[in-house]
Write a protein that holds these residues in place. Structure first.
Motif, PDB file in Angstrom:
ATOM      1  N   THR A  18       3.342   0.261   0.744  1.00  0.00           N
ATOM      2  CA  THR A  18       4.093   0.540  -0.489  1.00  0.00           C
ATOM      3  C   THR A  18       3.300   1.458  -1.409  1.00  0.00           C
ATOM      4  N   ARG A  22      -4.110  -0.104   2.324  1.00  0.00           N
ATOM      5  CA  ARG A  22      -4.863  -1.264   1.826  1.00  0.00           C
ATOM      6  C   ARG A  22      -5.271  -2.129   3.005  1.00  0.00           C
ATOM      7  N   SER A 113      -5.231  -2.372  -5.995  1.00  0.00           N
ATOM      8  CA  SER A 113      -4.423  -2.913  -7.074  1.00  0.00           C
ATOM      9  C   SER A 113      -4.801  -4.336  -7.451  1.00  0.00           C
ATOM     10  N   HIS A 114      -3.848  -5.245  -7.308  1.00  0.00           N
ATOM     11  CA  HIS A 114      -4.020  -6.630  -7.746  1.00  0.00           C
ATOM     12  C   HIS A 114      -4.649  -7.501  -6.664  1.00  0.00           C
ATOM     13  N   ASP A 277      -3.826  -5.584 -14.352  1.00  0.00           N
ATOM     14  CA  ASP A 277      -4.314  -5.927 -13.013  1.00  0.00           C
ATOM     15  C   ASP A 277      -5.555  -5.128 -12.614  1.00  0.00           C
ATOM     16  N   ASP A 281      -2.386  -0.769 -13.659  1.00  0.00           N
ATOM     17  CA  ASP A 281      -1.012  -0.268 -13.768  1.00  0.00           C
ATOM     18  C   ASP A 281       0.015  -1.374 -14.000  1.00  0.00           C
ATOM     19  N   ARG A 282      -0.380  -2.628 -13.813  1.00  0.00           N
ATOM     20  CA  ARG A 282       0.573  -3.720 -14.055  1.00  0.00           C
ATOM     21  C   ARG A 282       0.358  -4.339 -15.434  1.00  0.00           C
ATOM     22  N   TRP A 346       6.608   2.683  -6.724  1.00  0.00           N
ATOM     23  CA  TRP A 346       6.673   3.613  -7.866  1.00  0.00           C
ATOM     24  C   TRP A 346       6.973   5.029  -7.429  1.00  0.00           C
ATOM     25  N   GLU A 363       9.697  -2.258 -12.768  1.00  0.00           N
ATOM     26  CA  GLU A 363       9.858  -3.073 -11.575  1.00  0.00           C
ATOM     27  C   GLU A 363       9.559  -4.517 -11.918  1.00  0.00           C
ATOM     28  N   LYS A 376       2.950   3.549 -12.940  1.00  0.00           N
ATOM     29  CA  LYS A 376       3.216   2.529 -13.941  1.00  0.00           C
ATOM     30  C   LYS A 376       1.943   2.314 -14.745  1.00  0.00           C
ATOM     31  N   SER A 486       6.804  -7.847   1.794  1.00  0.00           N
ATOM     32  CA  SER A 486       5.915  -7.014   0.971  1.00  0.00           C
ATOM     33  C   SER A 486       5.286  -5.902   1.807  1.00  0.00           C
ATOM     34  N   GLY A 487       5.045  -4.770   1.144  1.00  0.00           N
ATOM     35  CA  GLY A 487       4.345  -3.669   1.805  1.00  0.00           C
ATOM     36  C   GLY A 487       2.942  -3.484   1.278  1.00  0.00           C
ATOM     37  N   THR A 488       2.391  -4.502   0.605  1.00  0.00           N
ATOM     38  CA  THR A 488       1.063  -4.338   0.016  1.00  0.00           C
ATOM     39  C   THR A 488       0.051  -5.377   0.475  1.00  0.00           C
ATOM     40  N   ARG A 496       9.133 -12.081   0.206  1.00  0.00           N
ATOM     41  CA  ARG A 496       9.511 -12.182  -1.208  1.00  0.00           C
ATOM     42  C   ARG A 496      11.001 -12.474  -1.300  1.00  0.00           C
ATOM     43  N   TYR A 498      13.942 -12.774  -4.211  1.00  0.00           N
ATOM     44  CA  TYR A 498      14.239 -12.468  -5.607  1.00  0.00           C
ATOM     45  C   TYR A 498      15.582 -13.113  -5.938  1.00  0.00           C
TER      46      TYR A 498
HETATM   47  C1  G16 Z   1       2.814  -1.568  -5.639  1.00  0.00           C
HETATM   48  C2  G16 Z   1       3.831  -0.511  -5.898  1.00  0.00           C
HETATM   49  C3  G16 Z   1       4.981  -1.081  -6.678  1.00  0.00           C
HETATM   50  C4  G16 Z   1       5.546  -2.288  -5.968  1.00  0.00           C
HETATM   51  C5  G16 Z   1       4.453  -3.304  -5.727  1.00  0.00           C
HETATM   52  C6  G16 Z   1       4.893  -4.489  -4.892  1.00  0.00           C
HETATM   53  O1  G16 Z   1       2.244  -1.970  -6.836  1.00  0.00           O
HETATM   54  O2  G16 Z   1       3.282   0.561  -6.615  1.00  0.00           O
HETATM   55  O3  G16 Z   1       5.923  -0.096  -6.825  1.00  0.00           O
HETATM   56  O4  G16 Z   1       6.566  -2.863  -6.721  1.00  0.00           O
HETATM   57  O5  G16 Z   1       3.396  -2.686  -5.022  1.00  0.00           O
HETATM   58  O6  G16 Z   1       5.176  -4.057  -3.623  1.00  0.00           O
HETATM   59  P1  G16 Z   1       5.426  -5.083  -2.461  1.00  0.00           P
HETATM   60  O7  G16 Z   1       6.558  -5.961  -2.937  1.00  0.00           O
HETATM   61  O8  G16 Z   1       5.791  -4.226  -1.290  1.00  0.00           O
HETATM   62  O9  G16 Z   1       4.181  -5.903  -2.268  1.00  0.00           O
HETATM   63  P2  G16 Z   1       0.672  -2.062  -6.995  1.00  0.00           P
HETATM   64  O10 G16 Z   1       0.466  -2.545  -8.403  1.00  0.00           O
HETATM   65  O11 G16 Z   1       0.241  -3.045  -5.936  1.00  0.00           O
HETATM   66  O12 G16 Z   1       0.171  -0.676  -6.735  1.00  0.00           O
END
Ligand code: G16
Length: 543
Positions: A18, A22, A113-114, A277, A281-282, A346, A363, A376, A486-488, A496, A498
């Motif tokens: 995403t 990572r 990120s987080h 975070d 950005d969060r 984003w 988001e 963000k 999730s892609g992170t 996830r 919602y």
């Molecule tokens: C990234 C993306 C965001 C996305 C978030 C959650 O945030 O920049 O746009 O909403 O991941 O993504 P997922 O649901 O695929 O885990 P960040 O703050 O991790 O860079």
């Protein structure tokens, strides 16, 4: 100094998610792993010879060493100049700001990120284009393709690279400017917001806490909130960035920002609480014993945007990711502006902002921002709230309740099942996909399915199509359940879910969120077989 060409072998797993690549630190520590990816980025770009690259990161374990490698590779690949944050630090929004302000060709941001840091934590890297935003899919796809065939990378030999002070030096003919990571960003914030009104708010006794979670926003928040706006010392907590974020999980939500949440829901709660975070950005926004959902925050900022000088002329339009609640949609309708629904990530907002079609974006994943940069921006959201609070002179809770009374309330929650077995999670999503056609018209619990689809997005600016972006099940009375992977994440899969229910009647705006969504939670488990396929009784995180 000599340019070395190093022979290497491709790694099969360098597909950006995403938001960039990572992985666990141990994965990045494999010989050539980082270098392969950086060279794959450079090999996927055209026309950067002699141009400027911005480099910086969130300060997590490995950040400084990786920064030096990137500088040596940028020099060997022909960049003319690199702007790098002192100590290799730049928050993600500040990197975006620096790219735009200095007309850079692009930037490399080091961040997961987080996600937790430290030797056992995560590391990450992503490329941002000259508009300051995350590279679009056509570039990330090209990087991945290149990473699968790469055989060599270029790097200059350099012994000592001093990044601990602001100065200029050359690296094999490439100029390196070590810059103050905060200055450009702080200047931009002062242009957008009414600093005098906010300073006056603090002078009048208004008290807030900002939890930087030992991550990158510490120096930014300390400079802006305490030094420039006059908030008392101690307003910023956990303000020193640490390589392992103090052992914490730098994700500003009700679970991980525990210290802040305990204070803001305790007897001595302050007027306002906020957190950001790992890479800045969060954001999370709290009032006194009151949590503002990111979806509601976006709606409130949209409704009150003209109170901030940078947005006084109104908004071109707004955008939200598909799983984000529809709260902002009704504000946009009332304002007579467009509201776009994009996939999660984003990067999907970039074209809309570049084309001047949207000003604010948000988001559900605690991200809010605007066209001032192309990422963000956590601290920006906090300053926007402070600007509104200074002008409206009402507590956070009153502002939100007044907003709900006018526009209705979207009860909203996200349930995350982290680190579940990948095969089970994929089976769950495949099962949902297979059943989509049979769902419309069916009764689930007491609700009737109005539509069920796998979200697909056609970018209105460049026509590119992104499919498979999440399963949506909508009900006839306006409720909705969305399922996504999730892609992170870096371990197993994260499912996830919602959940959203609209309530127009102010007399019914006081329910507990989880109770208000109880029927949808039960339906989600039933229709997807969550417990059966994940082996989990409860979500890991509820926000
Ligand atoms: C990234 C993306 C965001 C996305 C978030 C959650 O945030 O920049 O746009 O909403 O991941 O993504 P997922 O649901 O695929 O885990 P960040 O703050 O991790 O860079």
């Amino acid at each position: 100094m000599a340019i070395q060409t190093i022979q290497t072998q491709p790694f099969p797993d360098q597909k950006p998610g995403t938001s960039g690549l990572r992985k666990k630190v141990a994965v990045f520590q494999q010989p050539h792993y980082l270098e392969n990816f950086v060279q794959s980025i450079f090999d996927s770009l055209d026309g950067f010879a002699g141009k400027t690259l911005v480099v910086g990161g969130d300060g997590r374990y490995g950040n400084l060493q990786a920064t030096m490698v990137i500088l040596r590779m940028a020099a060997a690949n022909g960049f003319g100049r690199v702007l790098v944050g002192r100590d290799g630090l730049l928050s993600t929004p500040a990197a975006s700001c620096v790219i735009r302000k200095h007309d850079a060709f692009g930037g490399i941001i080091l961040s997961a990120s987080h996600n937790p840091g430290g030797p056992d934590g995560d590391f990450g890297i992503k490329y941002n284009t000259g508009n300051g935003g995350p590279a679009p899919e056509k570039i990330t796809d090209a990087i991945f393709e290149r990473s699968k065939t790469i055989r060599e990378y270029r790097i200059v030999d350099a012994e000592e690279i001093a990044l601990d002070r602001e100065h200029e030096f050359t690296l094999d003919g490439m100029t390196v400017n070590v810059i103050d990571p905060v200055a450009d960003y702080a200047e931009l914030m002062a242009e957008l917001f009414d600093f005098r009104a906010i300073a006056h708010l603090f002078q009048s006794g208004f008290r807030m806490r900002f939890d930087a979670m030992h991550a990158i926003t510490g120096p930014y928040a300390t400079e802006i909130l305490q030094n420039r706006l006059g908030a008392p010392r101690g307003t910023v907590i956990n303000g020193v960035p640490l390589a392992d974020f103090g052992g914490g999980h730098p994700d500003p939500n009700l679970t991980y920002a525990k210290e802040l949440v305990d204070e803001m829901f305790g007897d001595k709660a302050l007027d306002f609480g906020a957190a950001s975070d790992g890479d800045g950005d969060r954001n999370m926004i709290l009032g006194r014993r009151f949590f503002v959902t990111p979806s509601d925050s976006l709606a409130l900022l949209t409704a009150n945007a003209t109170l901030a000088p940078g947005y006084a002329d109104g908004l071109a339009g707004v955008a939200r990711s598909m799983p984000t609640s529809a709260a902002v949609d009704r504000v946009a309708e009332a304002l007579g502006i467009d509201c776009f629904e994009t996939p999660t990530g984003w990067k999907f907002f970039g074209n809309l902002m570049d084309a001047g079609r949207v000003t604010l974006c948000g988001e559900e994943s605690f991200g809010t921002g605007s066209s001032h940069v192309r990422e963000k921006d956590g601290l920006w959201a906090v300053l926007f709230w402070l600007n509104i609070l200074a002008r409206r002179q009402q507590p956070v809770e009153t502002l939100i309740r007044t907003h709900w009374a006018r526009y209705g309330r979207n009860y909203y929650s996200r349930h995350d099942y982290e680190g579940v077995d990948t095969a089970g999670a994929e089976q769950l999503m495949a099962g949902l996909r297979e059943g989509l056609e049979t769902l419309p018209g069916r009764q689930l619990g007491l609700l009737t399915v109005a539509y069920a689809d796998d979200f697909s997005y056609t970018d209105p600016v460049d026509g590119s199509v992104s499919t498979g972006q999440g399963i949506r099940i909508g009900f006839s009375e306006g409720s909705r359940i969305v399922f996504r992977l999730s892609g992170t994440g870096t371990e197993g899969a994260t499912l996830r879910i919602y959940l959203e229910r609209f309530e127009a009647d102010p007399a019914r705006h006081d329910q507990d969120t989880q109770q208000a969504l109880a029927d949808l939670i039960a339906i989600a488990d039933d229709v997807a077989g969550i417990r059966r396929l994940t082996g989990r009784e409860f979500p890991t995180v509820i926000t």
